[in-house]
Design an enzyme around this catalytic site. Sequence first.
Site, PDB file in Angstrom:
ATOM      1  N   ASP A 224      30.611 -12.860  25.577  1.00 25.43           N
ATOM      2  CA  ASP A 224      31.312 -11.614  26.089  1.00 25.43           C
ATOM      3  C   ASP A 224      33.177 -11.327  25.172  1.00 25.43           C
ATOM      4  O   ASP A 224      33.701 -10.338  25.877  1.00 25.43           O
ATOM      5  CB  ASP A 224      31.611 -11.927  28.029  1.00 25.43           C
ATOM      6  CG  ASP A 224      30.438 -12.062  28.575  1.00 25.43           C
ATOM      7  OD1 ASP A 224      29.790 -11.579  28.191  1.00 25.43           O
ATOM      8  OD2 ASP A 224      31.059 -12.392  30.045  1.00 25.43           O
TER       9      ASP A 224
ATOM     10  N   ARG B 290      34.092  -1.767  35.364  1.00 26.23           N
ATOM     11  CA  ARG B 290      33.500  -2.526  36.028  1.00 26.23           C
ATOM     12  C   ARG B 290      34.252  -3.798  35.394  1.00 26.23           C
ATOM     13  O   ARG B 290      34.096  -5.025  36.631  1.00 26.23           O
ATOM     14  CB  ARG B 290      31.939  -2.547  35.955  1.00 26.23           C
ATOM     15  CG  ARG B 290      31.044  -1.921  35.408  1.00 26.23           C
ATOM     16  CD  ARG B 290      29.870  -1.671  35.596  1.00 26.23           C
ATOM     17  NE  ARG B 290      29.158  -3.361  35.583  1.00 26.23           N
ATOM     18  CZ  ARG B 290      28.824  -4.161  34.748  1.00 26.23           C
ATOM     19  NH1 ARG B 290      28.178  -3.075  33.510  1.00 26.23           N
ATOM     20  NH2 ARG B 290      27.990  -5.172  35.468  1.00 26.23           N
TER      21      ARG B 290
ATOM     22  N   CYS C 194      18.892  -3.692  31.045  1.00 22.92           N
ATOM     23  CA  CYS C 194      20.104  -3.409  30.698  1.00 22.92           C
ATOM     24  C   CYS C 194      19.838  -3.038  29.436  1.00 22.92           C
ATOM     25  O   CYS C 194      19.106  -3.194  28.366  1.00 22.92           O
ATOM     26  CB  CYS C 194      21.374  -4.039  31.244  1.00 22.92           C
ATOM     27  SG  CYS C 194      21.447  -6.022  29.901  1.00 22.92           S
TER      28      CYS C 194
ATOM     29  N   LYS D  24      36.095 -11.457  36.937  1.00 19.76           N
ATOM     30  CA  LYS D  24      35.251 -11.028  37.251  1.00 19.76           C
ATOM     31  C   LYS D  24      33.983 -12.010  37.683  1.00 19.76           C
ATOM     32  O   LYS D  24      33.244 -11.731  38.347  1.00 19.76           O
ATOM     33  CB  LYS D  24      34.993 -10.276  36.281  1.00 19.76           C
ATOM     34  CG  LYS D  24      33.784  -8.783  36.502  1.00 19.76           C
ATOM     35  CD  LYS D  24      33.334  -8.124  35.228  1.00 19.76           C
ATOM     36  CE  LYS D  24      32.579  -8.220  34.551  1.00 19.76           C
ATOM     37  NZ  LYS D  24      30.672  -8.896  34.862  1.00 19.76           N
ATOM     38  N   ASN D  25      33.842 -12.998  36.223  1.00 13.52           N
ATOM     39  CA  ASN D  25      32.130 -13.661  36.844  1.00 13.52           C
ATOM     40  C   ASN D  25      32.189 -14.437  37.364  1.00 13.52           C
ATOM     41  O   ASN D  25      31.496 -14.823  37.742  1.00 13.52           O
ATOM     42  CB  ASN D  25      31.807 -14.124  35.228  1.00 13.52           C
ATOM     43  CG  ASN D  25      30.928 -13.070  33.925  1.00 13.52           C
ATOM     44  OD1 ASN D  25      30.804 -11.949  34.377  1.00 13.52           O
ATOM     45  ND2 ASN D  25      31.577 -13.052  33.134  1.00 13.52           N
TER      46      ASN D  25
ATOM     47  N   ARG E  90      17.261  -8.996  29.638  1.00 12.52           N
ATOM     48  CA  ARG E  90      17.522  -9.979  31.010  1.00 12.52           C
ATOM     49  C   ARG E  90      16.410 -10.809  31.940  1.00 12.52           C
ATOM     50  O   ARG E  90      16.748  -9.843  32.879  1.00 12.52           O
ATOM     51  CB  ARG E  90      19.043  -8.972  31.228  1.00 12.52           C
ATOM     52  CG  ARG E  90      19.749  -8.451  29.863  1.00 12.52           C
ATOM     53  CD  ARG E  90      20.985  -8.513  31.178  1.00 12.52           C
ATOM     54  NE  ARG E  90      22.319  -9.596  30.962  1.00 12.52           N
ATOM     55  CZ  ARG E  90      22.819  -9.324  31.840  1.00 12.52           C
ATOM     56  NH1 ARG E  90      23.293  -7.577  31.063  1.00 12.52           N
ATOM     57  NH2 ARG E  90      24.210 -10.209  31.986  1.00 12.52           N
TER      58      ARG E  90
HETATM   59  C1  UD1 Z   1      26.938 -14.476  32.985  1.00 19.39           C
HETATM   60  C2  UD1 Z   1      27.917 -13.116  33.044  1.00 19.39           C
HETATM   61  C3  UD1 Z   1      27.623 -12.604  31.547  1.00 19.39           C
HETATM   62  C4  UD1 Z   1      27.564 -13.384  30.352  1.00 19.39           C
HETATM   63  C5  UD1 Z   1      26.241 -14.999  30.718  1.00 19.39           C
HETATM   64  C6  UD1 Z   1      26.024 -14.854  29.184  1.00 19.39           C
HETATM   65  C7  UD1 Z   1      28.635 -12.967  35.428  1.00 19.39           C
HETATM   66  C8  UD1 Z   1      28.450 -11.835  36.672  1.00 19.39           C
HETATM   67  N1  UD1 Z   1      27.631 -12.935  34.326  1.00 19.39           N
HETATM   68  O1  UD1 Z   1      25.391 -13.690  33.193  1.00 19.39           O
HETATM   69  O2  UD1 Z   1      28.745 -11.451  31.517  1.00 19.39           O
HETATM   70  O3  UD1 Z   1      27.693 -12.338  29.373  1.00 19.39           O
HETATM   71  O4  UD1 Z   1      26.892 -14.920  31.597  1.00 19.39           O
HETATM   72  O5  UD1 Z   1      27.656 -15.879  29.080  1.00 19.39           O
HETATM   73  O6  UD1 Z   1      28.717 -13.825  35.945  1.00 19.39           O
HETATM   74  N2  UD1 Z   1      17.565 -16.004  30.295  1.00 19.39           N
HETATM   75  C9  UD1 Z   1      16.096 -15.897  31.329  1.00 19.39           C
HETATM   76  N3  UD1 Z   1      15.984 -16.188  32.299  1.00 19.39           N
HETATM   77  C10 UD1 Z   1      16.834 -16.191  33.469  1.00 19.39           C
HETATM   78  C11 UD1 Z   1      17.802 -15.890  33.026  1.00 19.39           C
HETATM   79  C12 UD1 Z   1      18.326 -15.607  32.569  1.00 19.39           C
HETATM   80  O7  UD1 Z   1      15.578 -16.030  29.976  1.00 19.39           O
HETATM   81  O8  UD1 Z   1      16.137 -16.048  34.352  1.00 19.39           O
HETATM   82  C13 UD1 Z   1      19.245 -15.384  29.788  1.00 19.39           C
HETATM   83  C14 UD1 Z   1      19.486 -14.405  29.515  1.00 19.39           C
HETATM   84  O9  UD1 Z   1      18.558 -13.449  29.041  1.00 19.39           O
HETATM   85  C15 UD1 Z   1      20.350 -14.796  28.188  1.00 19.39           C
HETATM   86  C16 UD1 Z   1      20.346 -15.753  28.635  1.00 19.39           C
HETATM   87  O10 UD1 Z   1      19.314 -16.697  30.024  1.00 19.39           O
HETATM   88  O11 UD1 Z   1      19.403 -14.724  26.779  1.00 19.39           O
HETATM   89  C17 UD1 Z   1      21.471 -16.338  29.307  1.00 19.39           C
HETATM   90  O12 UD1 Z   1      21.825 -15.616  30.586  1.00 19.39           O
HETATM   91  P1  UD1 Z   1      22.397 -16.062  31.664  1.00 19.39           P
HETATM   92  O13 UD1 Z   1      23.238 -17.098  32.018  1.00 19.39           O
HETATM   93  O14 UD1 Z   1      21.334 -16.125  33.518  1.00 19.39           O
HETATM   94  O15 UD1 Z   1      23.522 -14.317  31.980  1.00 19.39           O
HETATM   95  P2  UD1 Z   1      24.191 -13.881  33.499  1.00 19.39           P
HETATM   96  O16 UD1 Z   1      23.821 -14.809  34.490  1.00 19.39           O
HETATM   97  O17 UD1 Z   1      22.862 -12.592  33.569  1.00 19.39           O
END
Ligand code: UD1
Length: 431
Positions: free
Chosen positions: A317, A409, A117, A22-23, A122
């Site tokens: 995850d 999902r 969420c 999925k990711n 996030r």
């Molecule tokens: C992706 C995965 C999700 C997984 C996560 C962490 C997908 C679709 N989803 O989510 O299943 O749980 O990686 O492995 O691939 N953060 C910030 N600022 C930002 C972006 C992120 O502070 O601009 C923080 C987030 O709040 C979190 C951490 O960084 O604490 C990691 O988040 P991120 O790796 O970005 O997660 P996603 O890409 O949303």
Amino acid sequence: MDVLVVEGGEVLEGTVRTAGAKNAVLSLLTAAILTEEEVVVENVPALADVRTMLGILKELGGEVRELGEGRVSIRMAEIPEPVADWNLVRKMRASFEVLGPLLARCGRAQVSYPGGCVFGLRPVDIHLKGLRALGATITTDAGYVLAEAPPGGLVGAEIYLGTPFGSSVGATRNVMMAAVCAKGTTVLQNAACEPEIVDLAQCLIKMGARVLGAGSPTIVIEGVERLHGTTHSVIPDRIEAGTYLAAGAITGGRVRVENCRPDHLTSFLDALHHAGCAVERGTDWLETQPREAFGSGLERLRATDVTTQPYPGFPTDLQAQWVTLMSLAEGISVVTERIYTDRYMHLAELTRLGARVRRQGSIAILEGIERFSGASLMASDLRASVSLVLAGLVARGTTEIHRVYHIDRGYERVEARLSSLGANIRRTSAE
Ligand code: UD1
């Protein structure tokens, strides 16, 4: 709304095949925005989130054709309006990742903020920081991010992408896709190393991009004029594979997961090993080994602490699934959530099954019990929901999991796959 009804007590036995990740698939679909030629994605899982992403691409003017057997063709010949509205983005956070490719292709983009969420804030600040570093002007209006490239187009830069919680998967992807057609060289530092990043980079390379170092914390991108179409097959879903291994481990059965990448699951397999669950492995399969039954029950797993971290650390995850396993392990285990410190919606529901849990901030302390006792539970998010299904598999009596759409999902036909392993699980509708 659908409900999953599980009668606990069956020892699972058999084989499941992992679906496409999925990711990985969600961002591979957004990569099609980068070219007017056809992109064919193979091994696409049948998931609600995939349908949402395909809906977004259609809204953007794309021609989407399902070719059967998990193959999807996307052709973004024209993008009349690079706008992704709130109604689409609110359903799924990953849809924010159309921002980078839209900006690269159209020179501007308007994408709704994804919002929070259930497990926390996030933010997307690092995505925006990265796009700004490439020269984009970013403003916010009425809940939307408006991004505009400078008159001469985006320009490569050195960008540090770290967050207080480590690297960001989404920001790495968004900025990588924006940079592939920028002028000059982009260096991403503290880039996410997840296998899904490598998969996207490999697809972009097939499309003509010049990307080096994906899978390491430093990714170097040499901008090219344009990208072309390609065919790309999605990597197997490591989280789905881990979840079915957890189902084998918790029931003490022999569950073989085929079409998976054992090398993507090292930290999880290490934790299973410490917990006393033996796992056999081949190049593309893993199999939990049965645990001896003794007296009236099964030999219990051993308490094993884990801390979630960016890849190759223990994946957030799989944290909820691990909490379920440790709720029944012998001894006291400590689970520390370092990525999403509030990602503990499952604790209250597991407590309703009898789990003994205490939480202090990002730490959950679990005192293993002998057995859960079935109850009606509410699913809250994707991975938390599946951890409740795992609990139901071994609970005494009946466990009902409401709001199953969360599971749909990210898990293709979860009840069919678990039934094929011998689980007593069915889907019904609640009024
Ligand atoms: C992706 C995965 C999700 C997984 C996560 C962490 C997908 C679709 N989803 O989510 O299943 O749980 O990686 O492995 O691939 N953060 C910030 N600022 C930002 C972006 C992120 O502070 O601009 C923080 C987030 O709040 C979190 C951490 O960084 O604490 C990691 O988040 P991120 O790796 O970005 O997660 P996603 O890409 O949303």
